[in-house]
Design a protein around this motif. Structure first.
Motif, PDB file in Angstrom:
ATOM      1  N   MET A 264      12.891   3.232   7.297  1.00 25.67           N
ATOM      2  CA  MET A 264      12.055   2.609   8.325  1.00 25.67           C
ATOM      3  C   MET A 264      12.860   1.767   9.318  1.00 25.67           C
ATOM      4  SD  MET A 264       8.782   3.389   7.583  1.00 25.67           S
ATOM      5  CE  MET A 264       7.765   2.043   8.174  1.00 25.67           C
TER       6      MET A 264
ATOM      7  N   ARG B 272      -0.435  -4.208   7.142  1.00 24.84           N
ATOM      8  CA  ARG B 272      -0.358  -4.176   8.606  1.00 24.84           C
ATOM      9  C   ARG B 272      -1.600  -4.741   9.287  1.00 24.84           C
ATOM     10  NH1 ARG B 272       2.235   1.815   9.776  1.00 24.84           N
ATOM     11  NH2 ARG B 272       4.410   1.140   9.874  1.00 24.84           N
TER      12      ARG B 272
ATOM     13  N   ALA C 294       3.488   3.846   0.993  1.00 21.97           N
ATOM     14  CA  ALA C 294       2.690   4.583   1.971  1.00 21.97           C
ATOM     15  C   ALA C 294       2.404   5.993   1.504  1.00 21.97           C
ATOM     16  CB  ALA C 294       3.416   4.622   3.320  1.00 21.97           C
TER      17      ALA C 294
ATOM     18  N   LEU D 151       4.230   9.099   0.010  1.00 23.74           N
ATOM     19  CA  LEU D 151       5.415   9.345   0.845  1.00 23.74           C
ATOM     20  C   LEU D 151       6.530   8.391   0.487  1.00 23.74           C
ATOM     21  CD1 LEU D 151       4.692   9.952   4.629  1.00 23.74           C
ATOM     22  CD2 LEU D 151       5.692  11.484   2.952  1.00 23.74           C
ATOM     23  N   LEU D 152       6.180   7.134   0.294  1.00 20.43           N
ATOM     24  CA  LEU D 152       7.191   6.115  -0.004  1.00 20.43           C
ATOM     25  C   LEU D 152       6.636   5.169  -1.060  1.00 20.43           C
ATOM     26  CD1 LEU D 152       9.825   4.527   0.564  1.00 20.43           C
ATOM     27  CD2 LEU D 152       8.624   3.384   2.431  1.00 20.43           C
TER      28      LEU D 152
ATOM     29  N   GLN E 271       1.385  -0.253   2.856  1.00 20.82           N
ATOM     30  CA  GLN E 271       1.824  -0.502   4.227  1.00 20.82           C
ATOM     31  C   GLN E 271       0.623  -0.657   5.169  1.00 20.82           C
ATOM     32  OE1 GLN E 271       5.522   1.465   5.648  1.00 20.82           O
ATOM     33  NE2 GLN E 271       4.141   2.642   6.915  1.00 20.82           N
ATOM     34  N   ASP E 272      -0.322   0.254   5.064  1.00 18.50           N
ATOM     35  CA  ASP E 272      -1.494   0.205   5.956  1.00 18.50           C
ATOM     36  C   ASP E 272      -2.355  -1.028   5.689  1.00 18.50           C
ATOM     37  OD1 ASP E 272      -0.820   2.483   7.293  1.00 18.50           O
ATOM     38  OD2 ASP E 272      -2.237   3.802   6.265  1.00 18.50           O
TER      39      ASP E 272
ATOM     40  N   THR F  96      -0.511  11.021   5.858  1.00 15.26           N
ATOM     41  CA  THR F  96      -1.765  11.176   6.580  1.00 15.26           C
ATOM     42  C   THR F  96      -1.854  12.623   7.050  1.00 15.26           C
ATOM     43  OG1 THR F  96      -0.718  10.478   8.646  1.00 15.26           O
ATOM     44  CG2 THR F  96      -1.884   8.779   7.390  1.00 15.26           C
TER      45      THR F  96
END
Lengths: 353, 353
Positions: A261, A206, A224, A246-247, A202-203, A227
């Motif tokens: 989300m 993005r 993801a 997490l995901l 994801q990061d 953090t």
């Protein structure tokens, strides 16, 4: 009367019909333009895929339609790798991770003679291709976690601005699929909110999604990690990327991630591999008009050919099994044949074919 | 000439001045309307809080401002309980969970004589108030997980449509704070994307957020458990809510959740308790103009008074400590005094004060 054009001896009398002809010509050009605009998907050949997309949009945006969908419910989800850009011979993010290994080892010299880092540093592509999933995970953890969110974003931005695909010697971000960019624009023009729903990070996605797809970071759903909030010496807070998943936005993780989300079920969803199956099932299980589509890479000449569906070469990167193909046919998902449905593959007009 | 109004004997001649007067009156009404629109926060008293909000909007939306922010970066986050609606004497979602216990026990009769369900079924409020956090957790797990996402959404929608607050005998959804609704509208009118970032349940708040706050489900970030993808007998997929915490959207979990769900740092953030501290720190740590605000419940007459900051009564529900108050003062966060900054508290004009 002397012409205002020194070298052009045309009387005002004879100029008028010329202007009239020019005006007619201009109107013709405008007419052609209007025609071009009338086709929202110019890079698509006429066929069942293009037709299905246009029909879905009509069925959900025409107020008189029994399957009309309120604008806020118009959600479109796109897998990324192999669906909106090239993912062969290897996922772009994995290329990033491999190329980050020297920088990571420079900071942690103790890794230099430790596998799998030793193999990656050797540059031996054959040896690298034999790395196990466990080895790959170690590389992902070392290159995607342990730094602040801001440091990671800056590193990816720097890399993606210059990193090129070995086959075409073009930026990875130029190897998006023009027909899919058109679908995104077409859906947005019809009130749809477009999302990337990727098994990739994801990061990572993005960093460039807004520029490349017109999709803002908050509309990127991807794998993801967590953090961790902390403070620097001056008391300024920052977030550190942690090696805690997490995901896992693949397979069943896609509908789970979409619920988490977005909180709404997609009206239309695009994928290209078994990792997208549950997202397409979940999409189609909704009420009213829904559409699920799968890109089939059957175009070795312009891009790649892999399946193993339909006798195409097998692959571990974006596998499209015969079982997925059969489920698609049985349940009314649309197969997008890259070879037959797409007039062109990449955005630039300077393609060599 | 005979009037077209049978019982109204006015000549056309005399009608004209009347119409002119009416037109003048209408223009006056329009003028009044325009004046009302000129104050975007009519329920706020003039003071440092109102001024800070308006100045932040000007500083970030005026293209000539050195702290201008591109529209896509304009993110505003609002805590919910105690910030945008009443959360005393107990969080609304906890009331929902307690009231769901009989239905859960009806389905699982073996829980009838097991604590903490036995106490909740007794209806003894004093005994219920003594339940431990561990007891409360058992109730949350039993009432918020184990059902499909669709079942849960339907149950909450049914409950929230009729459930009333004991003090005012009004729907919980009517006990939002009018001044905060105005801030949300004002920010959206200035290109801001408004988010709820709540310690409460993401799936719970999403049920009514659009209707109550004008905030769509995808802009609700909250505490969230995982879901599990499965199929019913007919092969139709569905998601089940699992007792597995994915995001604890409180304290440090707020900036972590904001990064995860939005991927951008807020420009402006509102909270009311220690659970919002890190969100406000994270917001203020960004570049350019940023604003952090805390609602202080110092109005026992119109709503509630609790702190324990500034000598207000202590509470476990939305604690505002003196340490938080001191950090706010030291770092330039704005304290919103409910008593002094708000002309009115709730949306309806039928308030008893």
């Amino acid at each position: 009367m002397k012409s205002i054009f020194p070298s052009c001896h045309v009387s005002r009398h004879s100029l008028l019909p010329t202007l009239a002809a020019l005006a007619a010509l201009l109107s013709l050009i405008h007419f052609t333009d209007a025609n071009a605009q009338a086709d929202p998907l110019p890079s698509w050949n006429d066929g069942p895929a293009k037709q299905a997309i246009i029909e879905l949009v009509k069925a959900t945006t025409n107020r008189a339609s029994p399957t009309f969908v309120a604008p806020e419910e118009r959600i479109a989800t796109f897998d990324q790798d192999g669906t909106t850009w090239v993912s062969h011979p290897m996922y772009t993010q994995v290329m990033y991770c491999l190329e980050r290994v020297p920088a990571v080892v420079a900071k942690k010299p103790e890794l230099k003679n430790v596998e799998p880092f030793k193999t990656v540093l050797s540059g031996n592509r054959e040896a690298m291709a034999k790395l196990s999933m466990k080895d790959l995970e170690k590389i992902l953890v070392a290159t995607l976690t342990g730094m602040t969110v801001d440091e990671f974003t800056a590193e990816v931005a720097k890399w993606i601005a210059t990193a090129k695909h070995p086959r075409w010697d073009r930026l990875y971000t130029e190897l998006t699929y023009q027909p899919m960019l058109e679908v995104m624009q077409y859906l947005r023009a019809n009130g749809y909110k477009t999302y990337i729903v990727t098994g990739g990070g994801q990061d990572f996605v993005r960093v460039y999604s807004e520029r490349v797809y017109g999709i803002p970071p908050e509309q990127v759903v991807g794998t993801a990690g967590g953090t961790k909030y902390g403070y620097d010496k001056s008391g300024k807070p920052f977030l550190t990327k942690e090696p805690k998943l997490l995901l896992n936005d693949n397979n069943a993780g896609k509908p789970e991630g979409i619920h988490f989300m977005i909180g709404r079920r997609p009206i239309i969803a695009f994928g290209n591999s078994t990792g997208d199956r549950q997202m397409l099932e979940y999409t189609k299980a909704g009420d009213g008009a829904r559409l699920a589509l799968l890109v089939l890479h059957d175009d070795a000449q312009r891009e790649y050919a892999y399946g193993p569906a339909q006798g195409l070469p097998d692959t571990k990167v974006g596998t499209f099994t015969q079982a997925l193909y059969d489920e698609a046919k049985k349940t009314g998902w649309i197969i997008i044949s890259m070879k037959n449905d797409w007039k062109k593959v990449f955005p630039s007009t300077s393609e060599p074919w």
